[in-house]
Enzyme design. Sequence first.
Site, mmCIF file in Angstrom:
data_model
loop_
_atom_site.group_PDB
_atom_site.id
_atom_site.type_symbol
_atom_site.label_atom_id
_atom_site.label_comp_id
_atom_site.label_asym_id
_atom_site.label_seq_id
_atom_site.Cartn_x
_atom_site.Cartn_y
_atom_site.Cartn_z
ATOM 1 N N TYR A 56 -1.719 0.264 10.637
ATOM 2 C CA TYR A 56 -1.958 -0.389 9.339
ATOM 3 C C TYR A 56 -0.724 -0.247 8.445
ATOM 4 C CZ TYR A 56 -3.710 -0.862 4.535
ATOM 5 O OH TYR A 56 -3.873 -1.211 3.219
ATOM 6 N N GLU A 66 0.155 3.648 1.703
ATOM 7 C CA GLU A 66 0.160 4.068 3.111
ATOM 8 C C GLU A 66 1.535 3.808 3.742
ATOM 9 O OE1 GLU A 66 -2.316 5.686 4.636
ATOM 10 O OE2 GLU A 66 -1.673 5.528 6.724
ATOM 11 N N SER A 94 0.813 -1.219 0.000
ATOM 12 C CA SER A 94 0.000 0.000 0.000
ATOM 13 C C SER A 94 0.844 1.265 0.000
ATOM 14 C CB SER A 94 -0.876 -0.013 1.258
ATOM 15 O OG SER A 94 -1.417 1.266 1.481
HETATM 16 P P1 NAP Z 1 -11.582 -4.305 1.669
HETATM 17 O O1 NAP Z 1 -12.693 -3.959 0.752
HETATM 18 O O2 NAP Z 1 -11.576 -3.789 3.068
HETATM 19 O O3 NAP Z 1 -11.468 -5.906 1.710
HETATM 20 C C1 NAP Z 1 -10.662 -6.560 2.668
HETATM 21 C C2 NAP Z 1 -10.918 -8.047 2.553
HETATM 22 O O4 NAP Z 1 -10.127 -8.718 3.545
HETATM 23 C C3 NAP Z 1 -12.378 -8.452 2.816
HETATM 24 O O5 NAP Z 1 -12.711 -9.516 1.958
HETATM 25 C C4 NAP Z 1 -12.324 -8.931 4.251
HETATM 26 O O6 NAP Z 1 -13.356 -9.842 4.586
HETATM 27 C C5 NAP Z 1 -10.976 -9.625 4.246
HETATM 28 N N1 NAP Z 1 -10.448 -9.878 5.584
HETATM 29 C C6 NAP Z 1 -10.414 -9.036 6.643
HETATM 30 N N2 NAP Z 1 -9.900 -9.657 7.717
HETATM 31 C C7 NAP Z 1 -9.601 -10.921 7.331
HETATM 32 C C8 NAP Z 1 -9.085 -12.062 7.988
HETATM 33 N N3 NAP Z 1 -8.775 -12.036 9.292
HETATM 34 N N4 NAP Z 1 -8.914 -13.197 7.267
HETATM 35 C C9 NAP Z 1 -9.263 -13.260 5.971
HETATM 36 N N5 NAP Z 1 -9.764 -12.219 5.292
HETATM 37 C C10 NAP Z 1 -9.947 -11.062 5.962
HETATM 38 O O7 NAP Z 1 -10.181 -3.862 1.028
HETATM 39 P P2 NAP Z 1 -9.828 -3.528 -0.509
HETATM 40 O O8 NAP Z 1 -9.997 -2.064 -0.711
HETATM 41 O O9 NAP Z 1 -10.494 -4.492 -1.395
HETATM 42 O O10 NAP Z 1 -8.255 -3.785 -0.496
HETATM 43 C C11 NAP Z 1 -7.722 -5.075 -0.806
HETATM 44 C C12 NAP Z 1 -6.303 -5.168 -0.268
HETATM 45 O O11 NAP Z 1 -5.489 -4.147 -0.846
HETATM 46 C C13 NAP Z 1 -6.175 -4.963 1.240
HETATM 47 O O12 NAP Z 1 -5.098 -5.757 1.674
HETATM 48 C C14 NAP Z 1 -5.820 -3.492 1.388
HETATM 49 O O13 NAP Z 1 -5.135 -3.280 2.593
HETATM 50 C C15 NAP Z 1 -4.945 -3.304 0.166
HETATM 51 N N6 NAP Z 1 -4.919 -1.960 -0.421
HETATM 52 C C16 NAP Z 1 -6.069 -1.323 -0.762
HETATM 53 C C17 NAP Z 1 -6.026 -0.085 -1.383
HETATM 54 C C18 NAP Z 1 -7.272 0.650 -1.778
HETATM 55 O O14 NAP Z 1 -7.177 1.855 -2.053
HETATM 56 N N7 NAP Z 1 -8.417 -0.023 -1.896
HETATM 57 C C19 NAP Z 1 -4.762 0.500 -1.660
HETATM 58 C C20 NAP Z 1 -3.607 -0.209 -1.312
HETATM 59 C C21 NAP Z 1 -3.672 -1.444 -0.716
HETATM 60 P P3 NAP Z 1 -14.835 -9.308 4.997
HETATM 61 O O15 NAP Z 1 -15.526 -8.975 3.699
HETATM 62 O O16 NAP Z 1 -15.413 -10.478 5.707
HETATM 63 O O17 NAP Z 1 -14.620 -8.099 5.862
HETATM 64 N N1 GDD Z 2 -12.336 7.362 6.117
HETATM 65 C C1 GDD Z 2 -12.433 8.701 6.255
HETATM 66 N N2 GDD Z 2 -13.585 9.229 6.793
HETATM 67 N N3 GDD Z 2 -11.406 9.479 5.867
HETATM 68 C C2 GDD Z 2 -11.549 10.828 5.989
HETATM 69 C C3 GDD Z 2 -12.704 11.420 6.499
HETATM 70 C C4 GDD Z 2 -13.762 10.584 6.936
HETATM 71 O O1 GDD Z 2 -14.797 11.024 7.413
HETATM 72 N N4 GDD Z 2 -12.546 12.774 6.466
HETATM 73 C C5 GDD Z 2 -11.343 13.009 5.939
HETATM 74 N N5 GDD Z 2 -10.723 11.830 5.662
HETATM 75 C C6 GDD Z 2 -9.360 11.698 5.118
HETATM 76 C C7 GDD Z 2 -8.461 10.748 5.914
HETATM 77 O O2 GDD Z 2 -7.937 11.390 7.068
HETATM 78 C C8 GDD Z 2 -7.411 10.433 4.854
HETATM 79 O O3 GDD Z 2 -6.416 11.438 4.844
HETATM 80 C C9 GDD Z 2 -8.178 10.487 3.532
HETATM 81 O O4 GDD Z 2 -9.439 11.118 3.828
HETATM 82 C C10 GDD Z 2 -8.463 9.136 2.908
HETATM 83 O O5 GDD Z 2 -9.019 8.285 3.903
HETATM 84 P P1 GDD Z 2 -9.594 6.832 3.530
HETATM 85 O O6 GDD Z 2 -10.577 6.936 2.438
HETATM 86 O O7 GDD Z 2 -10.026 6.193 4.805
HETATM 87 O O8 GDD Z 2 -8.330 6.098 2.886
HETATM 88 P P2 GDD Z 2 -6.816 5.961 3.366
HETATM 89 O O9 GDD Z 2 -5.985 6.762 2.409
HETATM 90 O O10 GDD Z 2 -6.647 6.251 4.793
HETATM 91 O O11 GDD Z 2 -6.547 4.412 3.171
HETATM 92 C C11 GDD Z 2 -6.958 3.747 1.965
HETATM 93 O O12 GDD Z 2 -5.930 3.820 1.020
HETATM 94 C C12 GDD Z 2 -4.724 3.120 1.376
HETATM 95 C C13 GDD Z 2 -3.731 3.340 0.236
HETATM 96 O O13 GDD Z 2 -3.106 4.569 0.368
HETATM 97 C C14 GDD Z 2 -7.329 2.301 2.331
HETATM 98 O O14 GDD Z 2 -7.940 1.688 1.210
HETATM 99 C C15 GDD Z 2 -6.086 1.498 2.698
HETATM 100 O O15 GDD Z 2 -6.448 0.121 2.850
HETATM 101 C C16 GDD Z 2 -5.066 1.651 1.566
HETATM 102 O O16 GDD Z 2 -3.893 0.925 1.839
#
Ligand code: NAP
Ligand code: GDD
Length: 336
Positions: A153, A132, A130
């Site tokens: 995280y 992050e 990520s």
């Molecule tokens: P998400 O929608 O939160 O999905 C997370 C998945 O992990 C869900 O299927 C969840 O199951 C499963 N999970 C949670 N705890 C688990 C456990 N203990 N054992 C097995 N499975 C578990 O996340 P996403 O946005 O699709 O992201 C997919 C991956 O990419 C994650 O690893 C995330 O950290 C990473 N990532 C995401 C982003 C982004 O912007 N979306 C960016 C960079 C990296 P449930 O459905 O049962 O909760």
């Molecule tokens: N969730 C959330 N809720 N975020 C908020 C809010 C709110 O009400 N208001 C402002 N934010 C700001 C957060 O502080 C952060 O700076 C930004 O919006 C994005 O927050 P999220 O959408 O929660 O995403 P994230 O960047 O913290 O994390 C996501 O992206 C990562 C990759 O950079 C997640 O998908 C992570 O799993 C992923 O790794």
Amino acid sequence: MNVALVTGTTGQDGSYLTEFLLAKGYDVHGVKRRSSSFNTERLEQVSRSEGHRPEHLSLHYADLADSASMTNLIRDIRPDEVYNLGAQSHVAVSFEIPEYTADVTGVGTVRMLEAIRASGVPARYYQASSSEMFGASPPPQNELTPFHPRSPYGCAKVFSYWTTVNYREAYGIHASNGILFNHESSRRGETFVTRKISRAVARIVEGMQETLTLGNLDAVRDWGYAPEYVEAMWLMLQQDEPNDYVIATGEGHSVREFVHEAFAHVGLDWSDYVKTDSRYERPSEVDALLGGPGKARELLGWQPKIKFRELVHHMVDADLRLLRDERAGQLVRIDI
Ligand code: NAP
Ligand code: GDD
């Protein structure tokens, strides 16, 4: 026929990746967690997608906190490719449950890689790393930028990143890290900021909500479109050599800009509806993420097509359609 094992298959990315792999002719085995309520809603959308082949999708109960369940799955299924997308993926929540986050999002990766190593199955491995992890390192960030995580995280993901590199170097496993910047869609979890905004805009238009309360509006993120990002995951495992890649759009926008664009799309002024509350702020924030996807473009031939404005409009339109269908009593969910 290729066989893939996907953890996190019920999540946003897992559901798109499952759809993508099925369309490519794979047999897909997905991991789902035991839950007291339904957690396969996104997969129901996959089952409505064109060309869906239900006989090629199997779901298995397992958990990243339970090594035996993962070892047994890998031994039984003998996958060609393993995509580790499962995680406690919410950054703000990771401050509330840091130990659990470290276990599932961090040690869970060791469990997956040990399961591959111990079983002797020659599977290729994708690790969902990520942006992050870059945390406080100033933008733009690419594969050479030092990590400086700002949340439990982020720390867990750095551990997983290096574990993946270590298993590649120590045991010759074809293991790659995709360092993905934020990517969104109509399947995005409702507590992430983009979906929280698009859903609120739809509810305000429909007269079901009056205001939207957010935290830090100044944070900058590089937001792309999730279905395009899962293709990059697959491309990484098709390369002869494993490697680590940044996947991003190369554009940064603030949360404030996202809010402005989402409300403007339906003819509203965001400042009439949006409030801020410090309870949505994090103990330590990641101020700005903006990725350089040059390596992925050069080596994988991957490029993002959908950029910021189109993404915001898609998400708002999808939430409006979803709400109107729900209110009309139709349960069909329309995807973007
Ligand atoms: P998400 O929608 O939160 O999905 C997370 C998945 O992990 C869900 O299927 C969840 O199951 C499963 N999970 C949670 N705890 C688990 C456990 N203990 N054992 C097995 N499975 C578990 O996340 P996403 O946005 O699709 O992201 C997919 C991956 O990419 C994650 O690893 C995330 O950290 C990473 N990532 C995401 C982003 C982004 O912007 N979306 C960016 C960079 C990296 P449930 O459905 O049962 O909760
Ligand atoms: N969730 C959330 N809720 N975020 C908020 C809010 C709110 O009400 N208001 C402002 N934010 C700001 C957060 O502080 C952060 O700076 C930004 O919006 C994005 O927050 P999220 O959408 O929660 O995403 P994230 O960047 O913290 O994390 C996501 O992206 C990562 C990759 O950079 C997640 O998908 C992570 O799993 C992923 O790794």
